[in-house]
Design an enzyme around this catalytic site. Structure first.
Site, PDB file in Angstrom:
ATOM      1  N   HIS A 264       0.826  -1.219   0.000  1.00  0.00           N
ATOM      2  CA  HIS A 264       0.000   0.000   0.000  1.00  0.00           C
ATOM      3  C   HIS A 264       0.855   1.262   0.000  1.00  0.00           C
ATOM      4  CE1 HIS A 264       0.401  -0.785   4.439  1.00  0.00           C
ATOM      5  NE2 HIS A 264       0.511   0.517   4.510  1.00  0.00           N
TER       6      HIS A 264
ATOM      7  N   GLU B 272       7.613   1.138   5.066  1.00  0.00           N
ATOM      8  CA  GLU B 272       7.060   0.082   5.927  1.00  0.00           C
ATOM      9  C   GLU B 272       7.264  -1.246   5.215  1.00  0.00           C
ATOM     10  OE1 GLU B 272       2.824   0.437   6.458  1.00  0.00           O
ATOM     11  OE2 GLU B 272       2.712  -1.216   7.876  1.00  0.00           O
TER      12      GLU B 272
ATOM     13  N   HIS C 225       3.772   7.162   3.752  1.00  0.00           N
ATOM     14  CA  HIS C 225       4.736   6.062   3.636  1.00  0.00           C
ATOM     15  C   HIS C 225       4.342   5.117   2.509  1.00  0.00           C
ATOM     16  CE1 HIS C 225       1.812   4.265   6.564  1.00  0.00           C
ATOM     17  NE2 HIS C 225       2.064   3.163   5.917  1.00  0.00           N
TER      18      HIS C 225
HETATM   19  C1  LIG Z   1       1.054  -0.354  11.263  1.00  0.00           C
HETATM   20  C2  LIG Z   1      -0.365   0.047  11.051  1.00  0.00           C
HETATM   21  C3  LIG Z   1      -0.586   0.673   9.675  1.00  0.00           C
HETATM   22  C4  LIG Z   1      -0.352  -0.395   8.619  1.00  0.00           C
HETATM   23  O1  LIG Z   1       0.006  -0.087   7.485  1.00  0.00           O
HETATM   24  O2  LIG Z   1      -0.624  -1.578   8.947  1.00  0.00           O
HETATM   25  C5  LIG Z   1       0.308   1.855   9.482  1.00  0.00           C
HETATM   26  O3  LIG Z   1       0.970   2.069   8.488  1.00  0.00           O
HETATM   27  S1  LIG Z   1       0.372   2.931  10.817  1.00  0.00           S
HETATM   28  C6  LIG Z   1       1.297   4.346  10.222  1.00  0.00           C
HETATM   29  C7  LIG Z   1       1.633   5.263  11.362  1.00  0.00           C
HETATM   30  N1  LIG Z   1       2.796   4.776  12.097  1.00  0.00           N
HETATM   31  C8  LIG Z   1       4.029   5.158  11.759  1.00  0.00           C
HETATM   32  O4  LIG Z   1       4.225   5.955  10.855  1.00  0.00           O
HETATM   33  C9  LIG Z   1       5.158   4.557  12.579  1.00  0.00           C
HETATM   34  C10 LIG Z   1       6.510   4.963  12.037  1.00  0.00           C
HETATM   35  N2  LIG Z   1       6.629   6.417  12.012  1.00  0.00           N
HETATM   36  C11 LIG Z   1       7.327   7.082  12.983  1.00  0.00           C
HETATM   37  O5  LIG Z   1       7.860   6.519  13.911  1.00  0.00           O
HETATM   38  C12 LIG Z   1       7.373   8.580  12.821  1.00  0.00           C
HETATM   39  O6  LIG Z   1       6.386   8.988  11.894  1.00  0.00           O
HETATM   40  C13 LIG Z   1       8.760   9.092  12.305  1.00  0.00           C
HETATM   41  C14 LIG Z   1       9.831   8.782  13.338  1.00  0.00           C
HETATM   42  C15 LIG Z   1       9.092   8.461  10.968  1.00  0.00           C
HETATM   43  C16 LIG Z   1       8.671  10.593  12.110  1.00  0.00           C
HETATM   44  O7  LIG Z   1       8.092  11.129  13.239  1.00  0.00           O
HETATM   45  P1  LIG Z   1       8.197  12.712  13.468  1.00  0.00           P
HETATM   46  O8  LIG Z   1       7.733  13.455  12.259  1.00  0.00           O
HETATM   47  O9  LIG Z   1       7.527  13.049  14.760  1.00  0.00           O
HETATM   48  O10 LIG Z   1       9.741  12.800  13.670  1.00  0.00           O
HETATM   49  P2  LIG Z   1      10.748  13.903  13.300  1.00  0.00           P
HETATM   50  O11 LIG Z   1      10.088  15.240  13.269  1.00  0.00           O
HETATM   51  O12 LIG Z   1      11.933  13.688  14.169  1.00  0.00           O
HETATM   52  O13 LIG Z   1      11.146  13.520  11.771  1.00  0.00           O
HETATM   53  C17 LIG Z   1      12.476  13.129  11.499  1.00  0.00           C
HETATM   54  C18 LIG Z   1      12.759  13.550  10.076  1.00  0.00           C
HETATM   55  O14 LIG Z   1      12.003  12.691   9.219  1.00  0.00           O
HETATM   56  C19 LIG Z   1      11.122  13.473   8.433  1.00  0.00           C
HETATM   57  N3  LIG Z   1       9.889  12.729   8.313  1.00  0.00           N
HETATM   58  C20 LIG Z   1       8.982  12.499   9.272  1.00  0.00           C
HETATM   59  N4  LIG Z   1       7.955  11.765   8.796  1.00  0.00           N
HETATM   60  C21 LIG Z   1       8.235  11.540   7.500  1.00  0.00           C
HETATM   61  C22 LIG Z   1       7.570  10.854   6.453  1.00  0.00           C
HETATM   62  N5  LIG Z   1       6.382  10.259   6.671  1.00  0.00           N
HETATM   63  N6  LIG Z   1       8.136  10.813   5.227  1.00  0.00           N
HETATM   64  C23 LIG Z   1       9.329  11.424   5.008  1.00  0.00           C
HETATM   65  N7  LIG Z   1      10.037  12.117   5.955  1.00  0.00           N
HETATM   66  C24 LIG Z   1       9.475  12.157   7.184  1.00  0.00           C
HETATM   67  C25 LIG Z   1      10.924  14.775   9.162  1.00  0.00           C
HETATM   68  O15 LIG Z   1      10.563  15.776   8.252  1.00  0.00           O
HETATM   69  C26 LIG Z   1      12.305  14.971   9.746  1.00  0.00           C
HETATM   70  O16 LIG Z   1      13.145  15.422   8.720  1.00  0.00           O
HETATM   71  P3  LIG Z   1      14.113  16.690   8.995  1.00  0.00           P
HETATM   72  O17 LIG Z   1      14.770  16.944   7.670  1.00  0.00           O
HETATM   73  O18 LIG Z   1      15.038  16.234  10.094  1.00  0.00           O
HETATM   74  O19 LIG Z   1      13.184  17.798   9.445  1.00  0.00           O
HETATM   75 CO   LIG Z   2       0.943   1.387   6.454  1.00  0.00          CO
END
Ligand SMILES: CC[C@H](C(=O)O)C(=O)SCCNC(=O)CCNC(=O)[C@H](O)C(C)(C)COP(=O)(O)OP(=O)(O)OC[C@H]1O[C@@H](n2cnc3c(N)ncnc32)[C@H](O)[C@@H]1OP(=O)(O)O
Ligand SMILES: [Co+2]
Length: 134
Positions: free
Chosen positions: A7, A130, A79
């Site tokens: 997905h 993912e 993602h």
């Molecule tokens: C599992 C159930 C379901 C499924 O498919 O079955 C799902 O998919 S649930 C989806 C929701 N869960 C998650 O996304 C879990 C993993 N994600 C995370 O742990 C956070 O989203 C994380 C750590 C990737 C980012 O969190 P956050 O934005 O709070 O962290 P930062 O601000 O420290 O970001 C660090 C850095 O990464 C960039 N960033 C953040 N999110 C994304 C993204 N989705 N795509 C690309 N880049 C991303 C953010 O801009 C920061 O970049 P920087 O240049 O340092 O500013």
């Molecule tokens: Co997902």
């Protein structure tokens, strides 16, 4: 390592409106909303002939997508999920190559009832990846 594209996820602020857009404007088949409190999101799947779109809305106070939506209130691609045949072997190979596996590194059960892991976006061309065991 990689199998099918499972997905592509889009983070949205209003899941009802996004669901109606895909169902009514785009004529797509959509699932019922699926709260996933352990993941901090509510999801709706848009079922397509060759893959799915996962619409994600924050759920609870500590949603991992809250910061994403603060940065992009209109929403956006969040993602991409690839299938793998053996998630632990994939994880160990990725870690051996210095890639960051998010969380405690142990697979969690995702929306499809399968084990999933997330890989840091900074290690994959700015894209949150993912992997889901198929
Ligand atoms: C599992 C159930 C379901 C499924 O498919 O079955 C799902 O998919 S649930 C989806 C929701 N869960 C998650 O996304 C879990 C993993 N994600 C995370 O742990 C956070 O989203 C994380 C750590 C990737 C980012 O969190 P956050 O934005 O709070 O962290 P930062 O601000 O420290 O970001 C660090 C850095 O990464 C960039 N960033 C953040 N999110 C994304 C993204 N989705 N795509 C690309 N880049 C991303 C953010 O801009 C920061 O970049 P920087 O240049 O340092 O500013
Ligand atoms: Co997902």
């Amino acid at each position: 390592m990689l199998g099918r594209l499972n997905h592509i996820a889009i983070a949205v602020s209003d899941l009802g409106a996004a669901t109606a857009l895909y169902r009514d404007t785009l004529g797509a088949e959509v699932s019922e909303p699926q709260p996933l409190p352990e993941h901090g999101v509510t999801v709706v799947f848009v079922v397509l002939p060759n893959t799915k779109v996962e619409l994600l809305e924050p759920l609870g106070e500590k949603s991992p997508i809250a910061a994403f939506l603060e940065r992009s209130p209109a929403g956006g691609i969040h993602h991409i999920c690839y299938e793998v045949s053996d998630i632990l072997a994939a994880r160990d190979r990725l870690k051996a190559e210095g890639k960051r596996v998010l969380g405690d590194g142990e697979p969690k059960i995702g929306a499809h009832g399968k084990p999933v892991l997330f890989l840091h976006p900074k290690d994959f061309n700015g894209t949150l990846v993912e992997i889901e065991e198929a």
